[in-house]
Design a protein around this motif. Structure first.
Motif, PDB file in Angstrom:
ATOM      1  N   PRO A   1       0.813  -1.226   0.000  1.00 28.89           N
ATOM      2  CA  PRO A   1       0.000   0.000   0.000  1.00 28.89           C
ATOM      3  C   PRO A   1       0.845   1.273   0.000  1.00 28.89           C
ATOM      4  O   PRO A   1       0.506   2.248  -0.685  1.00 28.89           O
ATOM      5  CB  PRO A   1      -0.826  -0.124   1.284  1.00 28.89           C
ATOM      6  N   ALA A   2       1.946   1.263   0.745  1.00 27.46           N
ATOM      7  CA  ALA A   2       2.814   2.445   0.793  1.00 27.46           C
ATOM      8  C   ALA A   2       3.491   2.689  -0.546  1.00 27.46           C
ATOM      9  O   ALA A   2       3.646   3.840  -0.972  1.00 27.46           O
ATOM     10  CB  ALA A   2       3.860   2.276   1.897  1.00 27.46           C
ATOM     11  N   LEU A   3       3.909   1.620  -1.232  1.00 28.67           N
ATOM     12  CA  LEU A   3       4.538   1.775  -2.545  1.00 28.67           C
ATOM     13  C   LEU A   3       3.540   2.299  -3.569  1.00 28.67           C
ATOM     14  O   LEU A   3       3.872   3.137  -4.415  1.00 28.67           O
ATOM     15  CB  LEU A   3       5.116   0.438  -3.008  1.00 28.67           C
ATOM     16  N   LEU A   4       2.307   1.802  -3.519  1.00 27.71           N
ATOM     17  CA  LEU A   4       1.268   2.286  -4.422  1.00 27.71           C
ATOM     18  C   LEU A   4       0.973   3.766  -4.160  1.00 27.71           C
ATOM     19  O   LEU A   4       0.835   4.556  -5.101  1.00 27.71           O
ATOM     20  CB  LEU A   4      -0.001   1.465  -4.245  1.00 27.71           C
ATOM     21  N   ALA A   5       0.872   4.136  -2.895  1.00 26.98           N
ATOM     22  CA  ALA A   5       0.543   5.516  -2.548  1.00 26.98           C
ATOM     23  C   ALA A   5       1.672   6.476  -2.913  1.00 26.98           C
ATOM     24  O   ALA A   5       1.414   7.611  -3.338  1.00 26.98           O
ATOM     25  CB  ALA A   5       0.215   5.621  -1.061  1.00 26.98           C
ATOM     26  N   ALA A   6       2.900   6.033  -2.754  1.00 24.59           N
ATOM     27  CA  ALA A   6       4.038   6.901  -3.037  1.00 24.59           C
ATOM     28  C   ALA A   6       4.293   7.050  -4.528  1.00 24.59           C
ATOM     29  O   ALA A   6       4.846   8.060  -4.979  1.00 24.59           O
ATOM     30  CB  ALA A   6       5.294   6.377  -2.335  1.00 24.59           C
ATOM     31  N   GLY A   7       3.918   6.037  -5.317  1.00 29.20           N
ATOM     32  CA  GLY A   7       4.196   6.065  -6.746  1.00 29.20           C
ATOM     33  C   GLY A   7       5.578   5.509  -7.019  1.00 29.20           C
ATOM     34  O   GLY A   7       6.526   6.263  -7.275  1.00 29.20           O
ATOM     35  N   ALA A   8       5.712   4.190  -6.968  1.00 34.43           N
ATOM     36  CA  ALA A   8       7.012   3.529  -7.108  1.00 34.43           C
ATOM     37  C   ALA A   8       7.128   2.826  -8.451  1.00 34.43           C
ATOM     38  O   ALA A   8       6.120   2.539  -9.114  1.00 34.43           O
ATOM     39  CB  ALA A   8       7.206   2.513  -5.972  1.00 34.43           C
ATOM     40  N   GLU A   9       8.356   2.559  -8.849  1.00 30.31           N
ATOM     41  CA  GLU A   9       8.642   1.731 -10.006  1.00 30.31           C
ATOM     42  C   GLU A   9       9.597   0.629  -9.585  1.00 30.31           C
ATOM     43  O   GLU A   9      10.530   0.873  -8.806  1.00 30.31           O
ATOM     44  CB  GLU A   9       9.279   2.542 -11.131  1.00 30.31           C
ATOM     45  N   VAL A  10       9.371  -0.571 -10.087  1.00 28.87           N
ATOM     46  CA  VAL A  10      10.199  -1.726  -9.762  1.00 28.87           C
ATOM     47  C   VAL A  10      11.159  -1.964 -10.928  1.00 28.87           C
ATOM     48  O   VAL A  10      10.711  -2.214 -12.052  1.00 28.87           O
ATOM     49  CB  VAL A  10       9.334  -2.972  -9.517  1.00 28.87           C
ATOM     50  N   GLU A  11      12.449  -1.857 -10.673  1.00 31.07           N
ATOM     51  CA  GLU A  11      13.443  -2.109 -11.715  1.00 31.07           C
ATOM     52  C   GLU A  11      13.873  -3.571 -11.660  1.00 31.07           C
ATOM     53  O   GLU A  11      14.361  -4.044 -10.626  1.00 31.07           O
ATOM     54  CB  GLU A  11      14.660  -1.205 -11.560  1.00 31.07           C
ATOM     55  N   VAL A  12      13.660  -4.274 -12.749  1.00 27.43           N
ATOM     56  CA  VAL A  12      14.012  -5.691 -12.837  1.00 27.43           C
ATOM     57  C   VAL A  12      15.046  -5.867 -13.938  1.00 27.43           C
ATOM     58  O   VAL A  12      15.144  -5.060 -14.863  1.00 27.43           O
ATOM     59  CB  VAL A  12      12.764  -6.564 -13.098  1.00 27.43           C
ATOM     60  N   GLU A  13      15.796  -6.950 -13.819  1.00 31.05           N
ATOM     61  CA  GLU A  13      16.889  -7.150 -14.763  1.00 31.05           C
ATOM     62  C   GLU A  13      17.064  -8.627 -15.062  1.00 31.05           C
ATOM     63  O   GLU A  13      16.760  -9.491 -14.230  1.00 31.05           O
ATOM     64  CB  GLU A  13      18.189  -6.564 -14.189  1.00 31.05           C
ATOM     65  N   SER A  14      17.560  -8.902 -16.252  1.00 32.16           N
ATOM     66  CA  SER A  14      17.947 -10.244 -16.675  1.00 32.16           C
ATOM     67  C   SER A  14      19.180 -10.097 -17.553  1.00 32.16           C
ATOM     68  O   SER A  14      19.667  -8.975 -17.788  1.00 32.16           O
ATOM     69  CB  SER A  14      16.814 -10.918 -17.454  1.00 32.16           C
TER      70      SER A  14
ATOM     71  N   ARG B   1      19.128 -10.253 -20.503  1.00 33.11           N
ATOM     72  CA  ARG B   1      18.649  -9.580 -21.708  1.00 33.11           C
ATOM     73  C   ARG B   1      18.600  -8.067 -21.553  1.00 33.11           C
ATOM     74  O   ARG B   1      18.450  -7.345 -22.525  1.00 33.11           O
ATOM     75  CB  ARG B   1      17.251 -10.096 -22.063  1.00 33.11           C
ATOM     76  N   GLY B   2      18.694  -7.577 -20.328  1.00 30.31           N
ATOM     77  CA  GLY B   2      18.616  -6.149 -20.079  1.00 30.31           C
ATOM     78  C   GLY B   2      17.738  -5.847 -18.890  1.00 30.31           C
ATOM     79  O   GLY B   2      17.301  -6.750 -18.160  1.00 30.31           O
ATOM     80  N   SER B   3      17.461  -4.556 -18.682  1.00 27.09           N
ATOM     81  CA  SER B   3      16.657  -4.136 -17.531  1.00 27.09           C
ATOM     82  C   SER B   3      15.436  -3.375 -18.007  1.00 27.09           C
ATOM     83  O   SER B   3      15.389  -2.865 -19.132  1.00 27.09           O
ATOM     84  CB  SER B   3      17.483  -3.263 -16.579  1.00 27.09           C
ATOM     85  N   ARG B   4      14.430  -3.287 -17.144  1.00 26.32           N
ATOM     86  CA  ARG B   4      13.228  -2.509 -17.423  1.00 26.32           C
ATOM     87  C   ARG B   4      12.608  -2.076 -16.102  1.00 26.32           C
ATOM     88  O   ARG B   4      12.873  -2.668 -15.048  1.00 26.32           O
ATOM     89  CB  ARG B   4      12.211  -3.310 -18.240  1.00 26.32           C
ATOM     90  N   ARG B   5      11.792  -1.043 -16.175  1.00 28.47           N
ATOM     91  CA  ARG B   5      11.084  -0.548 -14.998  1.00 28.47           C
ATOM     92  C   ARG B   5       9.587  -0.827 -15.161  1.00 28.47           C
ATOM     93  O   ARG B   5       9.022  -0.572 -16.218  1.00 28.47           O
ATOM     94  CB  ARG B   5      11.305   0.951 -14.808  1.00 28.47           C
ATOM     95  N   ILE B   6       8.988  -1.338 -14.079  1.00 30.91           N
ATOM     96  CA  ILE B   6       7.575  -1.661 -14.077  1.00 30.91           C
ATOM     97  C   ILE B   6       6.886  -0.776 -13.035  1.00 30.91           C
ATOM     98  O   ILE B   6       7.238  -0.843 -11.855  1.00 30.91           O
ATOM     99  CB  ILE B   6       7.341  -3.142 -13.725  1.00 30.91           C
TER     100      ILE B   6
ATOM    101  N   LEU C   1      15.106 -10.777 -12.212  1.00 33.69           N
ATOM    102  CA  LEU C   1      15.234 -10.571 -10.771  1.00 33.69           C
ATOM    103  C   LEU C   1      14.969  -9.099 -10.459  1.00 33.69           C
ATOM    104  O   LEU C   1      15.276  -8.219 -11.274  1.00 33.69           O
ATOM    105  CB  LEU C   1      16.637 -10.940 -10.290  1.00 33.69           C
ATOM    106  N   ILE C   2      14.431  -8.843  -9.273  1.00 34.62           N
ATOM    107  CA  ILE C   2      14.226  -7.461  -8.815  1.00 34.62           C
ATOM    108  C   ILE C   2      15.551  -6.931  -8.278  1.00 34.62           C
ATOM    109  O   ILE C   2      16.191  -7.559  -7.432  1.00 34.62           O
ATOM    110  CB  ILE C   2      13.158  -7.403  -7.711  1.00 34.62           C
ATOM    111  N   LYS C   3      15.959  -5.753  -8.792  1.00 34.79           N
ATOM    112  CA  LYS C   3      17.204  -5.146  -8.318  1.00 34.79           C
ATOM    113  C   LYS C   3      16.952  -3.911  -7.465  1.00 34.79           C
ATOM    114  O   LYS C   3      17.475  -3.788  -6.367  1.00 34.79           O
ATOM    115  CB  LYS C   3      18.111  -4.785  -9.490  1.00 34.79           C
ATOM    116  N   TRP C   4      16.170  -2.971  -7.997  1.00 35.80           N
ATOM    117  CA  TRP C   4      15.920  -1.715  -7.298  1.00 35.80           C
ATOM    118  C   TRP C   4      14.422  -1.438  -7.256  1.00 35.80           C
ATOM    119  O   TRP C   4      13.673  -1.894  -8.109  1.00 35.80           O
ATOM    120  CB  TRP C   4      16.582  -0.530  -8.014  1.00 35.80           C
ATOM    121  N   VAL C   5      14.030  -0.625  -6.289  1.00 42.42           N
ATOM    122  CA  VAL C   5      12.704  -0.030  -6.272  1.00 42.42           C
ATOM    123  C   VAL C   5      12.907   1.480  -6.223  1.00 42.42           C
ATOM    124  O   VAL C   5      13.576   1.992  -5.325  1.00 42.42           O
ATOM    125  CB  VAL C   5      11.866  -0.496  -5.066  1.00 42.42           C
ATOM    126  N   HIS C   6      12.370   2.172  -7.218  1.00 44.00           N
ATOM    127  CA  HIS C   6      12.500   3.628  -7.303  1.00 44.00           C
ATOM    128  C   HIS C   6      11.227   4.255  -6.750  1.00 44.00           C
ATOM    129  O   HIS C   6      10.133   4.010  -7.264  1.00 44.00           O
ATOM    130  CB  HIS C   6      12.717   4.053  -8.751  1.00 44.00           C
TER     131      HIS C   6
END
Length: 296
Positions: free
Chosen positions: A119-132, A134-139, A158-163
């Motif tokens: 709930p806190a991540l949704l309220a704050a407006g987060a992006e999940v950075e994942v990587e393989s 093949r490269g990385s992307r933000r969700i 794999l999940i690397k960062w949460v922005h």
């Protein structure tokens, strides 16, 4: 069950590419429960505890880049300023022992509707950075949860960062449980005021198949605050406005009956938490606005 223990991030990505069914383990606070009760028996465990960068965080001008394995205890101790909603949610997680092991990456990977960070991540407006490999992307976190304990990760990612956006206004988190500690939430609610964009975001946990935002409640409150000139005036919110917000938040729920609570109770409790947390955040905003006028 085989145990893979990469020495670094690149090794971890290579191991995940070679064994897409491998289940990552860092804190292990969710996974080990499932293994110990024989609810899950993966062929491979991918131990990420040697990947040092997953335990780092970095605060930028607008966002915080949070490593997937930063423990909840450090979020509480170090990030209460830029991420107050997530820090409050982290403080409610289980016990001190688990808060010293578990992190947001594992919470996201498990994708439980009752995950305390969601709930806190949704309220704050987060992006999940994942990587393989093949490269990385933000969700966007709004798109990350795809079903009950299902997420948008590809098998080799794999999940690397949460922005997470730094707070520009007050944030709150509240949850209902059957006791005060070591409890899965019956339901939870997060809210964040964003004075820079004059918007409001919310997050609801354990009251739908996935964590969700109360979109209708957000739209109503954002419009009401703008039309009533509340951001500029800092006036108290009318009780009728808070009640309408609470009703719309409760309407965003799609809960079930289970041993922790009934569907009816969950919807009611979310409405109560929405009204209360709105009151707390708005009073904090008013106090800050008044202090700013005094300083001017």
């Amino acid at each position: 069950m085989d145990f893979l223990r990469p020495a670094g991030w690149e090794d971890a990505l290579a191991a995940k590419a070679e064994h897409p069914a491998a289940v990552p383990i860092a804190g292990g606070t969710d996974l080990m429960v499932e293994i110990n009760f024989d609810h899950r028996r993966p062929e491979y465990l991918l131990d990420l505890t040697r990947v040092a960068e997953l335990r780092d965080w970095e605060a930028g001008a607008e966002t915080v880049r949070l490593g997937a394995s930063v423990p909840y205890a450090r979020i509480v101790a170090e990030l209460g300023g830029p991420l107050p909603g997530l820090a409050r949610a982290s403080h409610t997680v289980a016990s001190p022992q688990i808060r010293n092991r578990g992190g947001v990456g594992g919470n996201l990977g498990t994708a439980s509707p009752a995950g305390d960070a969601h709930p806190a991540l949704l309220a704050a407006g987060a992006e999940v950075e994942v990587e393989s490999v093949r490269g990385s992307r933000r969700i966007p976190v709004d798109e990350f949860f795809t079903g009950v304990k299902r997420n948008a990760l590809a098998p080799d990612e794999l999940i690397k960062w949460v922005h997470i956006k730094r707070a520009t206004g007050p944030q709150e988190f509240s949850k209902v449980g059957t006791r005060n500690a070591m409890v899965i939430a019956v339901c939870a609610f997060g809210i964040a005021l964003h004075p820079d964009t004059r918007t409001v975001r919310t997050g609801i946990g354990s009251a739908a198949p996935t964590p969700v935002r109360a979109a209708a409640a957000e739209e109503f409150l954002t419009a009401a605050l703008a039309e009533g000139g509340f951001w500029d005036s800092g006036r108290a919110l009318p009780p009728a406005l808070a009640r309408q917000f609470a009703e719309l938040a409760a309407g965003a729920c799609n809960p079930i009956d289970d041993v922790r609570g009934s569907a009816r109770y969950r919807s009611h409790a979310v409405g109560v938490m929405a009204r209360r947390t709105l009151g707390w955040t708005w009073e904090s905003y008013r106090a800050g606005a008044t202090a700013g006028e005094g300083a001017a």
